[in-house]
Design a protein around this motif. Structure first.
Motif, PDB file in Angstrom:
ATOM      1  N   VAL A 128       0.862  -1.182   0.000  1.00 39.14           N
ATOM      2  CA  VAL A 128       0.000   0.000   0.000  1.00 39.14           C
ATOM      3  C   VAL A 128       0.897   1.230   0.000  1.00 39.14           C
ATOM      4  O   VAL A 128       1.874   1.300   0.751  1.00 39.14           O
ATOM      5  N   LYS A 129       0.598   2.150  -0.915  1.00 32.62           N
ATOM      6  CA  LYS A 129       1.373   3.392  -0.996  1.00 32.62           C
ATOM      7  C   LYS A 129       0.461   4.565  -0.687  1.00 32.62           C
ATOM      8  O   LYS A 129      -0.667   4.632  -1.187  1.00 32.62           O
ATOM      9  N   ILE A 130       0.981   5.460   0.120  1.00 36.63           N
ATOM     10  CA  ILE A 130       0.188   6.613   0.555  1.00 36.63           C
ATOM     11  C   ILE A 130       1.059   7.853   0.437  1.00 36.63           C
ATOM     12  O   ILE A 130       2.180   7.885   0.954  1.00 36.63           O
ATOM     13  N   THR A 131       0.564   8.864  -0.276  1.00 38.05           N
ATOM     14  CA  THR A 131       1.252  10.158  -0.240  1.00 38.05           C
ATOM     15  C   THR A 131       0.461  11.063   0.691  1.00 38.05           C
ATOM     16  O   THR A 131      -0.777  11.031   0.702  1.00 38.05           O
ATOM     17  N   TYR A 132       1.181  11.845   1.489  1.00 42.24           N
ATOM     18  CA  TYR A 132       0.506  12.709   2.462  1.00 42.24           C
ATOM     19  C   TYR A 132       1.381  13.907   2.760  1.00 42.24           C
ATOM     20  O   TYR A 132       2.606  13.870   2.565  1.00 42.24           O
ATOM     21  N   SER A 133       0.756  14.950   3.233  1.00 42.30           N
ATOM     22  CA  SER A 133       1.525  16.154   3.555  1.00 42.30           C
ATOM     23  C   SER A 133       0.795  16.962   4.604  1.00 42.30           C
ATOM     24  O   SER A 133      -0.414  16.805   4.812  1.00 42.30           O
ATOM     25  N   GLY A 134       1.551  17.822   5.271  1.00 39.80           N
ATOM     26  CA  GLY A 134       0.951  18.657   6.302  1.00 39.80           C
ATOM     27  C   GLY A 134       1.963  18.956   7.389  1.00 39.80           C
ATOM     28  O   GLY A 134       3.155  18.690   7.244  1.00 39.80           O
ATOM     29  N   SER A 135       1.448  19.499   8.474  1.00 41.93           N
ATOM     30  CA  SER A 135       2.296  19.894   9.587  1.00 41.93           C
ATOM     31  C   SER A 135       2.116  18.868  10.712  1.00 41.93           C
ATOM     32  O   SER A 135       1.059  18.820  11.343  1.00 41.93           O
ATOM     33  N   PRO A 136       3.118  18.031  10.956  1.00 38.03           N
ATOM     34  CA  PRO A 136       2.953  16.989  11.986  1.00 38.03           C
ATOM     35  C   PRO A 136       2.726  17.608  13.368  1.00 38.03           C
ATOM     36  O   PRO A 136       3.384  18.588  13.728  1.00 38.03           O
ATOM     37  N   GLN A 137       1.810  17.033  14.107  1.00 39.09           N
ATOM     38  CA  GLN A 137       1.502  17.520  15.460  1.00 39.09           C
ATOM     39  C   GLN A 137       1.761  16.410  16.481  1.00 39.09           C
ATOM     40  O   GLN A 137       1.267  15.302  16.301  1.00 39.09           O
ATOM     41  N   PRO A 138       2.514  16.721  17.544  1.00 36.25           N
ATOM     42  CA  PRO A 138       2.710  15.681  18.560  1.00 36.25           C
ATOM     43  C   PRO A 138       1.425  15.440  19.345  1.00 36.25           C
ATOM     44  O   PRO A 138       0.478  16.238  19.265  1.00 36.25           O
TER      45      PRO A 138
END
Ligand code: TRP
Ligand code: ZN
Length: 470
Positions: free
Chosen positions: A136-146
């Motif tokens: 399974v391949k997933i592209t994703y983006s954004g600002s990681p939040q702890p």
């Protein structure tokens, strides 16, 4: 994978369609098996953490390609996850917190998906057969939040620092930076390709597979952890670092990195990490991984995590005790991992006892003295009210899991003698290298190696809410 379109399908809508499938009238064809029957469970089966991990498949490999811009705190990423279906799967879940998803494919065919909380449901174009290997391949983006202050666990996950990120994820913060089967019951191998602005260093588990490559003002670091690893131990800590590299006396590759603010810690961390790794290899059995070391970052966490091959120290100059603790976890926690969080004393009790053993080895204090000091605490002390053999989900890292867990091992050592105790510890590692362990298995092995009945000792120390009799 870049060409996949975004198609989010609402789960409720999907189920509604199924509910309306033709099923009335004798002539109607046998309805297809309802989707729900072939769905992978949204949790791996740990009742204390019902949505952590997922059911229906086993991950073999995570390939993570990350491009992080610390100035914008933006992550652009692609994950390729190789797994095997353990049942027929019409859909399955991954854990992922936040991010915009660019696309999802299964075996190179575009898949649909839906999201609910931290559950990402992937619906392959065709159901996967039981036993099928798939990617399974997933592209994703954004600002990681702890994750912040979740039930006494503090802040963990992808934590932004002044010059990058400090990535420490126990117990379930891997999902803050990659789609994961985020529970220690599923181990996998990892490849990392991390791109950062030129001048920064990206540190992940295992060893570098190539020299860092710079072009267009960015540098890419590639790391591989070739031994099985649980998701919470994965890291991609990045920022400004000074490095020292070499080998321990016994020949194990040793890499230490410190934020420039902790330049004065570099040499001691390097030297002590090497000494501790070599010493534990003689006490616990051969070092399970291909390199050792550690990282001091400038995020003032005040704690450390035993990230596989590279413990992370958060904003302090680590002393010998904590280095001995985090490196002991490479055997207890990392090579031998808990299947259920309730057994966490198998990690923390052992790593804490290792601190006592290290001080004993250095001639600083006897484990017996440390034990006696804790045992002298009054009967009303919280240590006695919290049985360490059953770590509570709302208070997983209670002091008892560490200290009374260590005391359990010392009481065992006293009962069976040094010879049997250290044979047991080595056998325990040899039997379960790279695998999973439970408390019942440890008790059984202790009885086998010592030839003694030990159920009362373990019950009093691990499971009773009171101070065991001396
Ligand atoms: N396992 C760590 C130790 O024993 C403590 C810990 C628990 C931790 N959860 C964490 C550290 C999250 C960092 C982030 O030292
Ligand atoms: Zn620990």
């Amino acid at each position: 994978m870049g060409s996949t379109r975004r198609i989010a399908v609402s789960l409720t809508a999907l189920l509604a369609v199924i509910a309306c499938s033709p099923s009335d009238g004798a002539a109607a064809p046998t309805p297809a098996k309802p989707v729900a029957e072939d769905a992978g469970a949204p949790g791996i089966g740990d009742a204390d953490f019902p949505l952590d991990g997922n059911g229906g498949y086993d991950v073999a490999h995570y390939g993570l390609r990350l491009d992080y811009d610390p100035g914008k705190r933006h992550l652009n990423a692609a994950a390729a996850i190789q797994a095997k279906a353990t049942q027929r799967l019409s859909r399955f879940n991954l854990d992922l917190a936040g991010f915009d998803i660019g696309g999802v494919s299964v075996d190179a065919r575009e898949a649909t998906y839906s999201r609910s909380g931290d559950e990402l449901t992937v619906i392959p174009a065709q159901p996967l057969a039981k036993g099928a290997k798939f990617t399974v391949k997933i592209t994703y983006s954004g600002s990681p939040q702890p994750i912040k202050d979740a039930t006494n666990l503090g802040t963990y996950g992808w934590i932004t620092t002044s010059d990058g990120a400090f990535v420490v994820c126990e117990p379930n913060g891997a999902k803050t930076w990659f789609p994961a089967n985020d529970h220690p019951a599923d181990k996998a191998r990892f490849d990392f390709e991390i791109t950062v602005p030129q001048g920064l260093t990206a540190l992940a588990n295992g060893e570098m597979t190539a020299k860092p490559e710079t072009s267009g003002g960015k540098t890419t670091f590639t790391w591989r952890e070739k031994h099985p690893m649980v998701t919470y131990l994965a890291t991609a800590t990045l920022g400004r670092f000074e490095l020292r590299e070499g080998r321990t006396t016994s020949g194990i590759a040793n890499l230490v990195a410190v934020d420039p603010e902790f330049r004065s810690s570099l040499d001691r961390l390097y030297t002590v990490s090497g000494q501790v790794t070599d010493y534990w290899s003689t006490v616990f059995g051969p070092y399970p991984f291909s390199s050792t070391g550690g990282v001091v970052d400038n995020f003032p966490a005040g704690y450390a995590l035993e990230n596989q091959t590279k413990p992370m120290y958060g904003g302090f100059d680590p002393d010998e005790g904590i280095i001995a603790h985090e490196l002991a976890h490479q055997w207890f926690g990392n090579s031998l991992s808990v299947r259920r969080w309730r057994d966490l004393w198998l990690n923390e009790g052992f790593a804490t006892y290792a601190e006592w053993l290290w001080h004993e080895h250095r001639g600083k204090s006897r484990a017996q003295q440390v034990f006696d000091n804790f045992y002298a605490r009054p009967a009303t002390d919280p240590l006695w009210g919290y049985p360490p053999g059953r770590a509570k989900p709302k208070d997983l890292f209670n002091e008892s899991v560490y200290t009374r867990g260590a005391m359990t091992l010392h009481a065992l050592r006293t009962e069976i003698g040094d010879g049997a105790f250290f044979r047991l510890i080595r056998q325990w590692n040899a039997d379960h290298r790279y695998g999973h362990v439970t408390t019942a298995q440890f008790v059984a092995l202790a009885e086998k190696v010592s030839g003694k009945q030990l159920d009362r000792l373990f019950d009093a120390w691990l499971f009773q809410p009171r101070r065991p009799a001396a």
